[in-house]
Each structure stands twice: as C-alpha cells, then as structure tokens.
Design a protein around this motif. Structure first.
Motif, PDB file in Angstrom:
ATOM      1  N   ALA A   1      -5.234  -3.452  -6.027  1.00 25.77           N
ATOM      2  CA  ALA A   1      -5.740  -2.163  -6.698  1.00 25.77           C
ATOM      3  C   ALA A   1      -6.328  -2.702  -7.986  1.00 25.77           C
ATOM      4  O   ALA A   1      -7.308  -2.032  -8.574  1.00 25.77           O
ATOM      5  CB  ALA A   1      -4.201  -1.435  -6.767  1.00 25.77           C
TER       6      ALA A   1
ATOM      7  N   GLU B   1      -2.129 -11.291 -14.321  1.00 28.88           N
ATOM      8  CA  GLU B   1      -1.518 -11.254 -13.290  1.00 28.88           C
ATOM      9  C   GLU B   1      -0.024 -12.129 -13.514  1.00 28.88           C
ATOM     10  O   GLU B   1      -0.255 -13.095 -14.050  1.00 28.88           O
ATOM     11  CB  GLU B   1      -2.243 -11.626 -12.169  1.00 28.88           C
ATOM     12  CG  GLU B   1      -1.305 -12.127 -10.999  1.00 28.88           C
ATOM     13  CD  GLU B   1      -0.262 -10.783 -10.244  1.00 28.88           C
ATOM     14  OE1 GLU B   1      -0.916  -9.791 -10.139  1.00 28.88           O
ATOM     15  OE2 GLU B   1       0.712 -11.467 -10.128  1.00 28.88           O
ATOM     16  N   ARG B   2       1.134 -11.553 -13.353  1.00 33.75           N
ATOM     17  CA  ARG B   2       2.200 -12.519 -13.634  1.00 33.75           C
ATOM     18  C   ARG B   2       2.400 -13.323 -12.836  1.00 33.75           C
ATOM     19  O   ARG B   2       2.914 -14.574 -13.454  1.00 33.75           O
ATOM     20  CB  ARG B   2       3.651 -11.289 -13.280  1.00 33.75           C
ATOM     21  CG  ARG B   2       4.846 -11.870 -13.472  1.00 33.75           C
ATOM     22  CD  ARG B   2       5.932 -11.053 -13.209  1.00 33.75           C
ATOM     23  NE  ARG B   2       5.870 -10.345 -11.801  1.00 33.75           N
ATOM     24  CZ  ARG B   2       6.582  -9.627 -11.292  1.00 33.75           C
ATOM     25  NH1 ARG B   2       7.631  -9.116 -11.960  1.00 33.75           N
ATOM     26  NH2 ARG B   2       6.606  -9.173  -9.912  1.00 33.75           N
TER      27      ARG B   2
ATOM     28  N   GLY C   1      -0.871  -9.927  -4.977  1.00 35.14           N
ATOM     29  CA  GLY C   1       0.231  -9.142  -4.850  1.00 35.14           C
ATOM     30  C   GLY C   1       0.897  -9.128  -3.225  1.00 35.14           C
ATOM     31  O   GLY C   1       1.106 -10.126  -2.901  1.00 35.14           O
ATOM     32  N   LEU C   2       0.834  -8.157  -2.768  1.00 36.08           N
ATOM     33  CA  LEU C   2       1.521  -7.732  -1.268  1.00 36.08           C
ATOM     34  C   LEU C   2       0.327  -8.328  -0.436  1.00 36.08           C
ATOM     35  O   LEU C   2       1.077  -8.375   0.690  1.00 36.08           O
ATOM     36  CB  LEU C   2       1.966  -6.448  -1.120  1.00 36.08           C
ATOM     37  CG  LEU C   2       2.856  -5.523  -2.046  1.00 36.08           C
ATOM     38  CD1 LEU C   2       3.042  -4.268  -1.580  1.00 36.08           C
ATOM     39  CD2 LEU C   2       4.232  -6.320  -1.774  1.00 36.08           C
TER      40      LEU C   2
ATOM     41  N   LEU D   1       1.887  -9.285   7.610  1.00 39.78           N
ATOM     42  CA  LEU D   1       0.728  -9.163   8.438  1.00 39.78           C
ATOM     43  C   LEU D   1       0.012  -8.211   8.240  1.00 39.78           C
ATOM     44  O   LEU D   1       0.417  -7.079   8.163  1.00 39.78           O
ATOM     45  CB  LEU D   1       1.638  -9.164   9.787  1.00 39.78           C
ATOM     46  CG  LEU D   1       0.740  -8.721  11.027  1.00 39.78           C
ATOM     47  CD1 LEU D   1      -0.465 -10.017  11.476  1.00 39.78           C
ATOM     48  CD2 LEU D   1       1.414  -8.646  12.230  1.00 39.78           C
ATOM     49  N   HIS D   2      -1.424  -8.353   8.074  1.00 39.13           N
ATOM     50  CA  HIS D   2      -2.346  -7.342   7.579  1.00 39.13           C
ATOM     51  C   HIS D   2      -3.274  -6.830   8.483  1.00 39.13           C
ATOM     52  O   HIS D   2      -3.946  -7.915   8.983  1.00 39.13           O
ATOM     53  CB  HIS D   2      -2.868  -7.554   6.299  1.00 39.13           C
ATOM     54  CG  HIS D   2      -1.933  -7.128   5.138  1.00 39.13           C
ATOM     55  ND1 HIS D   2      -1.005  -8.032   4.620  1.00 39.13           N
ATOM     56  CD2 HIS D   2      -1.787  -5.945   4.209  1.00 39.13           C
ATOM     57  CE1 HIS D   2      -0.220  -7.717   3.760  1.00 39.13           C
ATOM     58  NE2 HIS D   2      -0.932  -6.217   3.435  1.00 39.13           N
ATOM     59  N   VAL D   3      -3.643  -5.834   8.772  1.00 40.71           N
ATOM     60  CA  VAL D   3      -4.669  -5.399   9.782  1.00 40.71           C
ATOM     61  C   VAL D   3      -5.419  -4.221   8.923  1.00 40.71           C
ATOM     62  O   VAL D   3      -5.037  -3.398   8.168  1.00 40.71           O
ATOM     63  CB  VAL D   3      -4.210  -5.088  11.161  1.00 40.71           C
ATOM     64  CG1 VAL D   3      -3.812  -5.935  11.954  1.00 40.71           C
ATOM     65  CG2 VAL D   3      -3.426  -3.589  11.187  1.00 40.71           C
TER      66      VAL D   3
ATOM     67  N   TYR E   1     -10.786   3.193   7.385  1.00 38.54           N
ATOM     68  CA  TYR E   1     -10.804   2.517   5.811  1.00 38.54           C
ATOM     69  C   TYR E   1     -12.192   2.455   5.080  1.00 38.54           C
ATOM     70  O   TYR E   1     -12.761   1.416   4.923  1.00 38.54           O
ATOM     71  CB  TYR E   1     -10.095   0.936   5.927  1.00 38.54           C
ATOM     72  CG  TYR E   1      -8.665   0.999   5.907  1.00 38.54           C
ATOM     73  CD1 TYR E   1      -7.850   2.043   6.055  1.00 38.54           C
ATOM     74  CD2 TYR E   1      -7.939  -0.343   5.884  1.00 38.54           C
ATOM     75  CE1 TYR E   1      -6.542   1.860   6.375  1.00 38.54           C
ATOM     76  CE2 TYR E   1      -6.765  -0.425   6.003  1.00 38.54           C
ATOM     77  CZ  TYR E   1      -6.032   0.668   6.427  1.00 38.54           C
ATOM     78  OH  TYR E   1      -4.572   0.635   6.281  1.00 38.54           O
TER      79      TYR E   1
ATOM     80  N   LEU F   1       2.901  -8.714 -18.370  1.00 39.64           N
ATOM     81  CA  LEU F   1       2.963  -7.874 -19.154  1.00 39.64           C
ATOM     82  C   LEU F   1       4.584  -7.677 -19.491  1.00 39.64           C
ATOM     83  O   LEU F   1       5.205  -7.400 -18.356  1.00 39.64           O
ATOM     84  CB  LEU F   1       2.314  -6.412 -18.618  1.00 39.64           C
ATOM     85  CG  LEU F   1       2.545  -5.063 -19.254  1.00 39.64           C
ATOM     86  CD1 LEU F   1       2.182  -5.438 -20.781  1.00 39.64           C
ATOM     87  CD2 LEU F   1       1.959  -3.918 -18.325  1.00 39.64           C
TER      88      LEU F   1
ATOM     89  N   SER G   1      -1.299   1.479  -4.774  1.00 39.41           N
ATOM     90  CA  SER G   1      -1.058   2.211  -3.400  1.00 39.41           C
ATOM     91  C   SER G   1      -0.183   3.402  -3.689  1.00 39.41           C
ATOM     92  O   SER G   1      -0.310   4.227  -2.609  1.00 39.41           O
ATOM     93  CB  SER G   1      -0.925   1.343  -2.343  1.00 39.41           C
ATOM     94  OG  SER G   1       0.215   0.588  -2.184  1.00 39.41           O
TER      95      SER G   1
ATOM     96  N   GLY H   1       0.648   4.083   1.430  1.00 31.84           N
ATOM     97  CA  GLY H   1       0.614   2.918   0.881  1.00 31.84           C
ATOM     98  C   GLY H   1      -0.001   1.657   1.596  1.00 31.84           C
ATOM     99  O   GLY H   1       0.611   0.773   2.331  1.00 31.84           O
TER     100      GLY H   1
ATOM    101  N   MET I   1      -3.593  -0.967   2.101  1.00 31.05           N
ATOM    102  CA  MET I   1      -4.706  -1.887   1.185  1.00 31.05           C
ATOM    103  C   MET I   1      -5.887  -0.960   1.058  1.00 31.05           C
ATOM    104  O   MET I   1      -6.554  -0.960  -0.086  1.00 31.05           O
ATOM    105  CB  MET I   1      -5.296  -2.830   2.195  1.00 31.05           C
ATOM    106  CG  MET I   1      -4.145  -4.050   2.489  1.00 31.05           C
ATOM    107  SD  MET I   1      -5.131  -5.217   3.543  1.00 31.05           S
ATOM    108  CE  MET I   1      -5.343  -4.484   5.098  1.00 31.05           C
TER     109      MET I   1
END
Ligand SMILES: Cc1cc2nc3c(=O)[nH]c(=O)nc-3n(C[C@H](O)[C@H](O)[C@H](O)COP(=O)(O)OP(=O)(O)OC[C@H]3O[C@@H](n4cnc5c(N)ncnc54)[C@H](O)[C@@H]3O)c2cc1C
Length: 455
Positions: free
Chosen positions: A11, A30-31, A37-38, A54-56, A61, A237, A429, A437, A439
């Motif tokens: 995001a 970015e921390r 991130g995720l 595991l991302h698809v 999209y 932050l 998200s 929630g 990508m």
C-alpha cells in the motif's frame, strides 16, 4: 508536494508510485530493514528464499496487473492452468479439480462446478446454486448487506447443504482470510465469488517468478527513487505530532543505534501501516472522532507460513492446492510453481497454517511435527514405506497480526483513505476498497490515497 508515507508494504509503495506519476515527491519511511510488509521475504544461509506468506495473484486483480504493466515486469507473473485443485481427505493422495473452460463468464465457472462430481452431488450443486442466487442477481449491494452474518449463519439461512459448507467454504474462507466459516463475514467469500463469476479469467491464478521483495517491491522502489522520491528503511514512525488545529505538524521518527529521535515535515502525511500499529499511534485529540474510534475495532489475524525442503519430488503439480486439512490451508510446491525456486529433483512446499490462533505461540518443533503429520495424509506414498522422504530443512514465519480479521460487522469499521484531518490519509488493505485484505486491496488503497492527495 512533499508527502511523508509511513510503511513500505504494497500500500505504501503503491501510494508513493502513483504520487510520483502525479508529479509529487514521496518520502517512504519503513520500520523494518526489508521492503514489503506482509509480502516481505528473506534469503537463508544457503541463498534459499522464505516468505511471510504464500502469495498468488488472480486474474481479477485489475490494479495489480496494471501496476505490473506500468513497471514493465509483466513477464514475472507465471500464469497457471485455469483450475482449482483440492485434496481429497477421504482418498489420501488424490485430488479433485474444478477445471474452468475457456469460455465467457459466468458460464465457465458454473460449468466447472457442474462438471465436478467428486466433491458435490447433483442435489448439493442445485442447493448451492439456489443459495447463491440472491448474491448473483442482486450483486454487491446484497453482498455488503450480508456482513451482519457469519458465513455459516448465511449458509444456514440459505438452506445450503452441510457438506457444501464443510467441503468448499471452509477451504475458501481459510484461504481468503485465515479464519473458518463460523467466524468469517459472509461478505468475504461472496465478494470473491462475485468477482470470479464476472470475469472470464477472474479465478485464474499466477505465481510471481521469485520473491515478492526482490521481484515486485524492488522495482516499485526503483521507480519511486528514479522519479525523485525517497525510501528509508529502519525508519519507524514513533508519534504523529499535531498543530493546534489538530492537523499533522510532523512525523516524529524513532532514532536508531543511539541516535536522537528526529522529525519529518511534509505537505501531506500518509499512514500505510497495518492497522494494529496504527491504532497505537492515533494522537489523543483524534481518538474522540468517530472516524478513528471505528478503526480501533479492527485487528490483525494470526497466520503462520511454513517452508519445507525435501530430498525428493513429492508432486509435479504446478498450481495452488487446497489441502482441506484442519490444520493447513493452501499450499504449493514452489519448486514447480516459481521459476526462481525451481528444482527438478527436490520439492519445496510452502504451506499456510490457518486458523493459527491456537498455534501462534507454540514452538517451531510442535508446529513442524503437526504439519508433517498432516503431510503424511496428503502424500501417503512418500511418507510411508521402506524409503520415506527426508526433510532437509525448514523455515517457519509466524505473523501474530496479519490482514484485518474479517468478522461480521467489520465492513462498517473499515475507514476511507481520506480522513477528517485535512493533511492526513490512510492506505492499507484494511482500508475500504472492494478487494478485502489482499495484495490487490493494498495496491488499490495506495492508489486511492495518492489520487485523494493529488486532487
Ligand atoms: C500468509 C499470508 C498469505 C497471503 N496470501 C495472499 C495471496 O495469496 N493473495 C493476496 O492477494 N494477498 C495475500 N495476503 C495478503 C497480503 O499480503 C496483504 O493484504 C498485503 O500485503 C497488505 O499490504 P499493506 O501494505 O496493506 O500492509 P502491510 O504489508 O502490513 O504493510 C505495513 C507496513 O508498515 C510497516 N510499519 C509498521 N509499523 C510501522 C512504523 N511505526 N513506522 C514505519 N513503518 C511501520 C510494516 O513493517 C509494514 O512494512 C497474504 C498475507 C499473508 C500474511
């Protein structure tokens, strides 16, 4: 305009990218020491990648696919056959497929359901179709209205067969939100189904050809810096400091390695933090506003991502698999699905453990042995006999708070990207957009925040 963005998940990076396109200067803070991130990923001592999840990617999209095009990295998406594959617990080691024919939507998806006779009888198919009918006919307004029910309650109201619930919706709700149908808002699976029914390739799946950090986030970061923006890792932050009128005066950043805290000043400010850390940072005067009070009702859901490297090939299936295991959700043999992880001789399984509330504080040894016990059921030929497969190594990534927990009623708490504070915006998200929630939801929220700032 100079815009400070806290958070370099998808995001935050998308917001920065689209601000650059509109001629502005984003400063991303970015921390952690890694982008994404995720979707963040790391390399182990052997150079093997392991990931937060595991991302698809789905055909449905549009904003993500547009982003790939704009970054000129479309070839990095490895599209798979248009099919959904489920393990069959009652017949260990076998699969049931929903093959989606290459004909227009929604007939393609409906035919894939009608043709599958392993998981649903004809009576169940008819009850299923009848139950879904209002969602199909009355569209997204009806779907949004169903947020008052859990999926299980909704199925009961629609008179949908118990077997349909257990077989398909448990797998779907675990895959979409990491919780079961008794907890998940009916809006979530109905939204996904509506998208899949509307677009010919909506339910087609792609894997990235390598780690998301390197293959997606890095090109976004390069684009941002090439267009005059800045990205700072290890920059957390600490506090949102206000002017007397309660607009943002600056971001107070935590100093690292003994350095003093410092401030970042900008013309506009964006939180692209996940919702849990953001809630702790709302300044006191904002907490009284209904807009911010509502956000405090949202919280991230726990999930665990497991990577197992084996001494042999367990499967040659090049696709996402729905395990239908009580412990696990989806999984894939990444040595088949992902070019950069390819290995012709050995499998690397990446598996999502969900729901994870009861497992998140357990030891790696406990998680590993429970996962291997489940795999014995999924791959009986490889785990039994005289010559069982050997586990070479493993990596387990626990995320105690990941995407927002999509329980009934949560739609009303999801905030818009614009806030009552004139120079403060939200991306993430969990913020309100049509893709839950995901990508795609993260990228769309970042794009919308950028549009709001630029107009
Ligand atoms: C296991 C798993 C599997 C998933 N599978 C899929 C999938 O297959 N398909 C799909 O579409 N989606 C999937 N998702 C969801 C998807 O990853 C998320 O929706 C998306 O990445 C969220 O992006 P975001 O930018 O909104 O939030 P985040 O990725 O949470 O980014 C927030 C960022 O803010 C940073 N931050 C926090 N506090 C501070 C601070 N104080 N200062 C500065 N920075 C801070 C964090 O470090 C992080 O980088 C999955 C998620 C998980 C966990």
């Amino acid at each position: 305009m100079r815009v400070a963005i806290a958070g370099a998940g998808l995001a935050g990076l998308a917001c920065a990218k689209y601000l650059c396109d509109a001629g502005h200067t984003p400063i991303v803070l970015e921390r952690r020491d890694v982008l994404g991130g995720l979707v963040a990923a790391w390399q182990d001592e052997d150079g093997d990648w392991y990931e937060t999840g595991l991302h698809v990617f789905f055909g449905a999209y549009p904003n993500m696919l547009q982003l790939f095009k704009e970054l000129d990295i479309e070839e990095r998406l490895q599209w798979k056959e248009h099919t959904l594959i489920f393990n069959q617990p009652e017949k260990p080691g076998t699969y049931s497929r929903f093959d989606v024919p290459d004909i227009p939507a929604p007939i393609n998806v409906i035919l894939s359901i009608l043709r599958n006779n392993d998981m649903l009888s004809w009576e169940q198919k008819l009850r299923f179709a009848w139950g879904l009918w209002p969602a199909i006919v009355r569209g997204q307004d009806y779907v949004e209205n169903m947020d008052k029910y859990s999926l299980l309650e909704w199925l009961e109201r629609q008179g949908v067969d118990e077997r349909v619930n257990s077989d398909i919706f448990i797998a779907a709700s675990k895959a979409l939100t990491f919780i079961g149908p008794e907890e998940v808002s009916a809006t979530v699976p109905l939204t996904a189904l509506n998208r899949f029914l509307q677009e010919r390739y909506g339910s087609k799946v792609a894997f990235l050809d390598g780690s998301p950090t390197e293959r997606l986030c890095q090109p976004m970061a390069d684009y941002i810096t090439e267009h005059g923006g800045e990205i700072h890792l290890n920059s957390a932050l600490k506090e949102i400091q206000l002017n007397p009128d309660h607009t943002v005066r600056n971001f107070l950043m935590r100093g690292t390695e003994g350095q003093a805290d410092y401030t970042i000043e900008a013309d506009a400010y964006v939180s692209a933090l996940s919702v849990d850390p953001l809630k702790t940072l709302f300044p006191e005067p904002w907490r009284k506003l209904e807009f911010f009070e509502k956000v405090t009702h949202l919280e991230g859901v726990p999930v665990i991502n497991i990577h197992l490297w084996f001494d042999r090939k367990l499967t040659d299936i090049d696709q996402l698999l729905f395990s239908r295991s009580p412990l696990l959700s989806v999984y894939a043999d990444m040595s088949n699905t992902c070019r950069e992880y390819a290995d012709p001789d050995r499998s690397m399984l990446e598996l999502v453990l969900a729901p994870a509330a009861d497992w998140i504080s357990k030891s790696e040894a406990d998680i590993l042995s429970a996962t291997l016990a489940e795999l014995e059921k999924l791959f009986p030929d490889d785990f039994g006999g005289d010559n069982p497969t050997q586990l070479l190594k493993h990596k387990i990534v626990k995320t105690p708070r990941s995407v927002y927990k999509a329980v009934p009623g949560s739609q009303a708490y999801r905030p818009t990207q614009t806030t009552p504070i004139s120079n403060f915006y939200l991306a993430g998200s969990y913020t309100m957009q049509e893709f839950l929630g995901s990508m795609e939801g993260a990228v769309l929220s970042g794009k919308r925040a950028a549009e709001a700032i630029a107009t």
